[in-house]
Every structure is written in C-alpha cells, then in structure tokens.
Design an enzyme around this catalytic site. Structure first.
Site, PDB file in Angstrom:
ATOM      1  N   GLU A   1       2.183   6.674  -0.857  1.00  0.00           N
ATOM      2  CA  GLU A   1       1.131   7.699  -0.797  1.00  0.00           C
ATOM      3  C   GLU A   1       1.505   8.899  -1.658  1.00  0.00           C
ATOM      4  O   GLU A   1       2.589   9.459  -1.529  1.00  0.00           O
ATOM      5  CB  GLU A   1       0.921   8.143   0.656  1.00  0.00           C
ATOM      6  CG  GLU A   1       0.305   7.057   1.521  1.00  0.00           C
ATOM      7  CD  GLU A   1       0.197   7.497   2.978  1.00  0.00           C
ATOM      8  OE1 GLU A   1      -0.397   8.540   3.239  1.00  0.00           O
ATOM      9  OE2 GLU A   1       0.748   6.783   3.848  1.00  0.00           O
TER      10      GLU A   1
ATOM     11  N   ASP B   1       7.948   5.465  -3.493  1.00  0.00           N
ATOM     12  CA  ASP B   1       7.082   5.892  -2.405  1.00  0.00           C
ATOM     13  C   ASP B   1       5.665   5.436  -2.731  1.00  0.00           C
ATOM     14  O   ASP B   1       5.368   5.093  -3.891  1.00  0.00           O
ATOM     15  CB  ASP B   1       7.161   7.417  -2.285  1.00  0.00           C
ATOM     16  CG  ASP B   1       6.200   7.962  -1.248  1.00  0.00           C
ATOM     17  OD1 ASP B   1       6.068   7.344  -0.172  1.00  0.00           O
ATOM     18  OD2 ASP B   1       5.572   9.009  -1.519  1.00  0.00           O
TER      19      ASP B   1
ATOM     20  N   GLU C   1      -3.363   9.898  -0.168  1.00  0.00           N
ATOM     21  CA  GLU C   1      -2.829  10.083   1.179  1.00  0.00           C
ATOM     22  C   GLU C   1      -3.792   9.438   2.180  1.00  0.00           C
ATOM     23  O   GLU C   1      -4.981   9.743   2.205  1.00  0.00           O
ATOM     24  CB  GLU C   1      -2.706  11.581   1.495  1.00  0.00           C
ATOM     25  CG  GLU C   1      -1.728  12.326   0.598  1.00  0.00           C
ATOM     26  CD  GLU C   1      -0.276  11.976   0.891  1.00  0.00           C
ATOM     27  OE1 GLU C   1       0.019  11.516   2.013  1.00  0.00           O
ATOM     28  OE2 GLU C   1       0.562  12.158  -0.013  1.00  0.00           O
TER      29      GLU C   1
ATOM     30  N   SER D   1       7.729   2.942   2.249  1.00  0.00           N
ATOM     31  CA  SER D   1       6.733   3.873   2.770  1.00  0.00           C
ATOM     32  C   SER D   1       6.904   4.105   4.257  1.00  0.00           C
ATOM     33  O   SER D   1       7.327   3.213   4.986  1.00  0.00           O
ATOM     34  CB  SER D   1       5.327   3.302   2.505  1.00  0.00           C
ATOM     35  OG  SER D   1       4.354   4.098   3.140  1.00  0.00           O
ATOM     36  N   ASP D   2       6.522   5.310   4.695  1.00  0.00           N
ATOM     37  CA  ASP D   2       6.518   5.596   6.126  1.00  0.00           C
ATOM     38  C   ASP D   2       5.159   5.316   6.751  1.00  0.00           C
ATOM     39  O   ASP D   2       4.886   5.738   7.883  1.00  0.00           O
ATOM     40  CB  ASP D   2       6.935   7.054   6.378  1.00  0.00           C
ATOM     41  CG  ASP D   2       8.446   7.211   6.305  1.00  0.00           C
ATOM     42  OD1 ASP D   2       9.160   6.273   6.713  1.00  0.00           O
ATOM     43  OD2 ASP D   2       8.918   8.260   5.830  1.00  0.00           O
TER      44      ASP D   2
END
Lengths: 206, 206
Positions: A12, A10, A18, A93-94
């Site tokens: 962030e 992942d 973030e 990642s989203d």
C-alpha cells in the site's frame, strides 16, 4: 561473483492505494478514515475498524466488492512484471490476505506475505497477525538464505524492513519520513527505483 | 484460528520437464544425458556439463534459445495460477536462474528461489550454489515466519524439503522414491495435489 538479489516491497502506497482510506471513501463511512495517526495502538485501531464494519452491516463479500474496484498505482503492474522477470520478488505487507486478493490478481499474482482475517459465514470475526514484526523477520530470513536483499517502502512500518535489508530505500514516502531518515535514498518514480535495484552492488557475504 | 499456509514446490519434474535431459535431446549432445545417477557428486557433474557445453561451443544465448522451446508440463500453468490465487507459493529449485527464466515466463513469473550461473560475455564461466541445502533451509525460514508450510517434489533432492515441511508429499515421483518413503502421500495429478493442499490441517504452532 555477485550474489543473487531478492527484492521485497511494501504494497500500500508503493504498488497500490491505501486500502482502508479507499474503503472509507467508497463506502462513505467517514469513521473508517481513522489511521495509526489518530489511534497509535494498531490492535485497538483494528478492533475499532471491525466494529465500524459491523455497525454498518458490512460483510466480507461487500468489502471484497468495493476493493475489486480499486486499481494498482499507475505503472505498478509494468514495473512489477519487468522486475519479476529479472529478480526474485516478494511483497511484504501488513494487510490481510482477503483484502490483498483483488489487487494481487490485478498485479499478476506476485508472492505476498501478509496477515489474515478470520471470516466465518461472510462475517469478519477477527484479524490474526501471523507474527509480529514480520517484514523485518522476512528480510532476515531471506538474508539467512544468502540473498542480497533490497527493500523499499513508504511508511513508518517499513523502516525496520528497510534497515534490515542489505540495501534499503524509501519510495513515495511522505516528507516527514524522508526528513527523519536522511541517510536513506528516496525515490518517487518506478524508473529510479528500478535503476537503484539494478545498480546495487551485491558483493560480499550476508 | 487456522494458520496461513505457504506452499513450496519443486520445479523440474513437477511443473516443467527436466532441463538437462531436454537440453541433451534438443542439442543432440548425448553426453549431456549424464545425471546424478551416473555421477553422484553434483559439483563434479556440473563441472562436466559445463565442459561439454564448451566442447560444443554452446554459449548462454544458444542454451536460452533451446530452453525457450521447452514448455511447462500439461496443466501446470492452470494449477499454479489457481494455487497462487489462494495461497503464497514459492518454487524451490536446484536449477539456475538463467535456465529457469524461459519457463518461469511461461508459468506467469511465480517466485522461484534457486542458484545462478556466472555468465561473462555470453560464456558460462561457472555455477554458483547460493547456499547448500537451500530447499530445506527455505522451508525452515518460512516456518520461522509462522507459516504452515506444505511442500511437494519428485526426487531425492526434494526429500529434505518435504521432511522439513509441516505437510509434505511426493508428486510424479518415480517408483523407487515412492517405495522408499511409504509414509509420504504420493500424487500423480494436479487435482489430487491441490485437494491435499486444501485439506491439510494448519492448526497449532510452528
């Protein structure tokens, strides 16, 4: 013979700060602080965020300029450089490619699979999720290519990826995520995460 | 909305010189010049190559030292750096991770999916093909993640990948490969390849 390892991480909270929280802080737009904790529906949350950007007249270039002042977490670049020298590494990642770009440049352009924003004439018209549940599906795709996949992340949206991997771990996860997943190893520094990656046994089939 | 593009590239002949040919030249071991043109069976060819290395007492560290003197093709690093800033890029090679390592370091550690050698105490015991036909399967995996996949390569072992991609092209391919695949675009410089990647239309479904 041990199988080849491939690491998915992942972004962030694991390698970078973030993005939306820092966008809120750096633009002073408090309304952007809203997260999936307040608005559970991600689609609704993103529509709200884009509306807020519009209200404040923020264009893609404004946001890129703000994001360019963000830096990866301390030690992230060295950790990732060393890791990429020894393993195939893919970031999952989203986030959106336009948001990730300034941080990926600072991380030495690792491969990242994520989503994208639809930007027309510097205006963010919409966001496009490439495919639902892409972190889990990506891990499954790499497993289908006979990799021993190791995955690490910090948040709820990483659990499907972590659970789909041959070896999964939490990294810099909040206490509630750690407490709710007592069977997962949890690390809070890159050295321990790297040792876990190196030590993972990659015997056997997919 | 256009879909996200992901680019897969062959390595030897496209971004770097041919590894075995240069190993033969730099070690002066003429027998290593044998290629799939002379020995059609790849498994047999690799067994032969490893036996030749043994005959000459060449260890993994000797080979790594020779390969460290190889450089990427002229312009390859800049092409790849620029490409990685704008797209997800994954290199797909039938080489072995230990052979690729010195060249990947010089190319800025792009993601590469390949095979591996079994090395014990600096001796190459064996080679392990991670999965048969992995270039084609990798392209199919990325397509299943809803990417518009663009692939380029130069040789017969790239054709399945190129044909499986949404958009495929030949790059620095020999005349016979170009002649036998008249429907494929064929480029001989990075500028033209990059323009083709940028111009490819990524509309529609997978």
């Amino acid at each position: 013979m041990k199988r080849q390892k491939l690491v998915t991480l992942d972004v962030e909270g694991v390698l970078t700060p973030e993005v939306w929280v820092n966008l809120a802080i750096r633009t002073g737009i408090e309304a952007l602080m809203v997260t999936t904790r307040e608005v559970r529906d991600y689609d609704l949350l993103m529509k709200k965020r884009l509306a807020i950007l519009d209200e404040h007249g923020l264009k893609m270039s404004d946001i890129s300029a703000v994001l360019a002042t963000l830096e990866p977490l301390g030690g992230a670049r060295d950790f990732l450089d060393d890791l990429r020298a020894d393993y195939s590494v893919v970031l999952l990642s989203d986030t959106f490619s336009q948001f990730a770009a300034p941080l990926m440049a600072q991380l030495g352009q690792p491969s990242i699979l994520c989503h994208q924003l639809e930007v027309v004439d510097d205006h963010i018209d919409d966001f496009v999720i490439r495919i639902p549940d892409h972190k889990r599906r990506s891990v499954e795709a790499f497993r289908s290519l006979n990799y021993h996949v190791l995955s690490a992340g910090d948040a709820y949206n990483d659990l499907a990826m972590i659970r789909a991997a041959n070896s999964g771990a939490l990294f810099l996860a909040p206490d509630n995520v750690i407490d709710e997943n007592p069977d997962l190893p949890a690390f809070d520094n890159y050295g321990d995460l790297r040792a876990w990656i190196d030590d993972a046994v990659a015997d056997g089939g997919a």
